[in-house]
Motif scaffolding. Structure first.
Motif, PDB file in Angstrom:
ATOM      1  N   GLY A  90       0.814  -1.219   0.000  1.00 26.63           N
ATOM      2  CA  GLY A  90       0.000   0.000   0.000  1.00 26.63           C
ATOM      3  C   GLY A  90       0.840   1.258   0.000  1.00 26.63           C
ATOM      4  O   GLY A  90       0.540   2.229  -0.699  1.00 26.63           O
ATOM      5  N   GLN A  91       1.918   1.249   0.777  1.00 31.47           N
ATOM      6  CA  GLN A  91       2.808   2.411   0.811  1.00 31.47           C
ATOM      7  C   GLN A  91       3.500   2.620  -0.530  1.00 31.47           C
ATOM      8  O   GLN A  91       3.603   3.751  -1.013  1.00 31.47           O
TER       9      GLN A  91
ATOM     10  N   PRO B 182       1.725  16.423   1.016  1.00 31.53           N
ATOM     11  CA  PRO B 182       0.433  15.960   0.508  1.00 31.53           C
ATOM     12  C   PRO B 182      -0.704  16.936   0.808  1.00 31.53           C
ATOM     13  O   PRO B 182      -0.705  17.611   1.837  1.00 31.53           O
TER      14      PRO B 182
ATOM     15  N   THR C 247       1.406   8.836  -6.482  1.00 34.40           N
ATOM     16  CA  THR C 247       1.631  10.264  -6.244  1.00 34.40           C
ATOM     17  C   THR C 247       2.682  10.800  -7.201  1.00 34.40           C
ATOM     18  O   THR C 247       2.514  11.859  -7.810  1.00 34.40           O
TER      19      THR C 247
ATOM     20  N   ALA D   8       0.947   3.985  -3.043  1.00 31.88           N
ATOM     21  CA  ALA D   8       0.675   5.408  -2.812  1.00 31.88           C
ATOM     22  C   ALA D   8       1.832   6.286  -3.285  1.00 31.88           C
ATOM     23  O   ALA D   8       1.618   7.332  -3.913  1.00 31.88           O
ATOM     24  N   TYR D   9       3.045   5.858  -3.013  1.00 34.53           N
ATOM     25  CA  TYR D   9       4.215   6.623  -3.430  1.00 34.53           C
ATOM     26  C   TYR D   9       4.288   6.754  -4.949  1.00 34.53           C
ATOM     27  O   TYR D   9       4.423   7.851  -5.489  1.00 34.53           O
TER      28      TYR D   9
END
Length: 73
Positions: A45-46, A63, A53, A49-50
């Motif tokens: 998940g991290q 953010p 983005t 997201a990275y």
């Protein structure tokens, strides 16, 4: 889709019922030892997201909707 923010959800789980709530899902192994499961479940998940983005050209260090404040005295 999260109704409140109208956002797509990425669900990382070993439970089919939870995974069915999202179109973006990662099925994790259910026989994993408890002590390692946070690392194995959180890292995808991290990373997602990275890279999302970064792909969108947004700043990963500031953010939207989050204020980072560090005060020293």
């Amino acid at each position: 889709l999260s109704e409140e923010r109208r956002a797509n959800l990425l669900i990382v789980s070993d439970e089919e019922e939870l995974l069915s709530l999202s179109s973006a899902r990662l099925l994790m192994p259910s026989d994993m030892p408890e002590w390692i499961s946070p690392l194995v479940n959180i890292l995808p998940g991290q990373l997602f997201a990275y890279y999302l983005t970064d792909l969108r050209g947004l700043s990963v260090d500031s953010p939207r909707g989050l204020s980072k404040v560090t005060r020293t005295t």
